[in-house]
Design a protein around this motif. Structure first.
Motif, PDB file in Angstrom:
ATOM      1  N   ALA A   1     -52.417  36.734  36.371  1.00 45.19           N
ATOM      2  CA  ALA A   1     -51.866  36.738  37.732  1.00 45.19           C
ATOM      3  C   ALA A   1     -52.256  35.454  38.449  1.00 45.19           C
ATOM      4  O   ALA A   1     -53.320  34.890  38.204  1.00 45.19           O
ATOM      5  N   HIS A   2     -51.390  35.010  39.299  1.00 45.99           N
ATOM      6  CA  HIS A   2     -51.624  33.877  40.188  1.00 45.99           C
ATOM      7  C   HIS A   2     -51.818  32.547  39.464  1.00 45.99           C
ATOM      8  O   HIS A   2     -52.453  31.642  39.991  1.00 45.99           O
ATOM      9  N   THR A   3     -51.286  32.438  38.241  1.00 47.53           N
ATOM     10  CA  THR A   3     -51.326  31.146  37.573  1.00 47.53           C
ATOM     11  C   THR A   3     -49.957  30.501  37.714  1.00 47.53           C
ATOM     12  O   THR A   3     -48.933  31.196  37.704  1.00 47.53           O
ATOM     13  N   PRO A   4     -49.911  29.198  37.850  1.00 49.11           N
ATOM     14  CA  PRO A   4     -48.605  28.533  37.956  1.00 49.11           C
ATOM     15  C   PRO A   4     -47.780  28.794  36.699  1.00 49.11           C
ATOM     16  O   PRO A   4     -48.264  28.593  35.586  1.00 49.11           O
ATOM     17  N   SER A   5     -46.578  29.288  36.869  1.00 44.55           N
ATOM     18  CA  SER A   5     -45.770  29.632  35.702  1.00 44.55           C
ATOM     19  C   SER A   5     -44.361  29.043  35.765  1.00 44.55           C
ATOM     20  O   SER A   5     -43.489  29.467  35.014  1.00 44.55           O
ATOM     21  N   HIS A   6     -44.139  28.042  36.597  1.00 41.50           N
ATOM     22  CA  HIS A   6     -42.799  27.472  36.697  1.00 41.50           C
ATOM     23  C   HIS A   6     -42.411  26.692  35.440  1.00 41.50           C
ATOM     24  O   HIS A   6     -41.241  26.550  35.149  1.00 41.50           O
ATOM     25  N   ASP A   7     -43.374  26.210  34.668  1.00 43.17           N
ATOM     26  CA  ASP A   7     -43.091  25.493  33.420  1.00 43.17           C
ATOM     27  C   ASP A   7     -43.557  26.295  32.200  1.00 43.17           C
ATOM     28  O   ASP A   7     -43.841  25.720  31.147  1.00 43.17           O
ATOM     29  N   TYR A   8     -43.625  27.600  32.320  1.00 41.88           N
ATOM     30  CA  TYR A   8     -44.154  28.436  31.254  1.00 41.88           C
ATOM     31  C   TYR A   8     -43.225  28.421  30.038  1.00 41.88           C
ATOM     32  O   TYR A   8     -42.010  28.565  30.160  1.00 41.88           O
ATOM     33  N   VAL A   9     -43.831  28.244  28.852  1.00 41.99           N
ATOM     34  CA  VAL A   9     -43.107  28.332  27.586  1.00 41.99           C
ATOM     35  C   VAL A   9     -43.829  29.383  26.742  1.00 41.99           C
ATOM     36  O   VAL A   9     -45.040  29.305  26.551  1.00 41.99           O
TER      37      VAL A   9
END
Length: 188
Positions: free
Chosen positions: A145-153
């Motif tokens: 939770a609350h980790t930046p995930s806009h570039d998640y692969v």
């Protein structure tokens, strides 16, 4: 003095039996039912034929972040989310989602045991985990939770270099052992 409904008690027992058959630990049963610990132990022995295992439940979210457990946790949680969105109660959705998971992975010993799946749901309810969309495949995957995930692969689109090598090594060792035992048998 409050009177317990026989129907409620029967539903609690049915849930407990179903969870035990799927591999639930005693702590899960105590949390999710209103049955006394002594009765749960007796029920566990009756259903499984052995005493319930002892020990602590999983307590770290990190296990769900490693490559293979993340894929399995994400699959299970997708089933669970879908059933909840369709209006299923929490435990009904949980049991059905776990059964769907077992049907899809088709393994005798699944990566995600029932107790881990239950812990996963509790981590989501406590806002310790959330779902991120993979920017490559648009799949939904479990992340902290609350980790930046806009570039998640995800681990499917970008598997780690070691992915799948353990199974390949195990298969090679088994084949070598079979060849050796065949060679020894032909000598005798």
């Amino acid at each position: 003095m409050t009177q317990k409904s026989l129907v409620d008690e029967l539903q609690q027992l049915q849930l407990a039996v179903e969870l035990i058959e799927l591999g639930a630990r005693l702590q899960v049963l105590e949390t999710e039912t209103e049955i006394s610990r002594a009765r749960l132990v007796k029920l566990y022995k009756e259903v499984r034929g052995v005493s319930p295992p002892k020990g602590m439940l999983p307590f770290s979210t990190d296990w769900f972040m490693t490559w293979q457990p993340n894929l399995h946790a994400s699959l299970f949680h997708g089933f669970y989310r879908r059933l909840k969105a369709q209006g299923a109660s929490r435990m009904n959705a949980f049991v059905k989602a776990y059964r769907f998971y077992l049907e899809h992975v088709g393994e005798d010993e699944p990566v995600l045991a029932l107790t881990r799946a239950w812990t996963l749901v509790r981590f989501f309810e406590s806002d310790l985990l959330e779902v991120a969309n993979c920017k490559t495949c648009s799949g939904h995957f479990v992340v902290h939770a609350h980790t930046p995930s806009h570039d998640y692969v995800c681990g499917i689109c970008q598997p780690p270099s070691r992915a799948g090598k353990t199974a390949a090594r195990r298969k090679a060792r088994e084949e070598l052992a079979l060849e050796q035992s065949a060679a020894v048998a032909s000598l005798g």
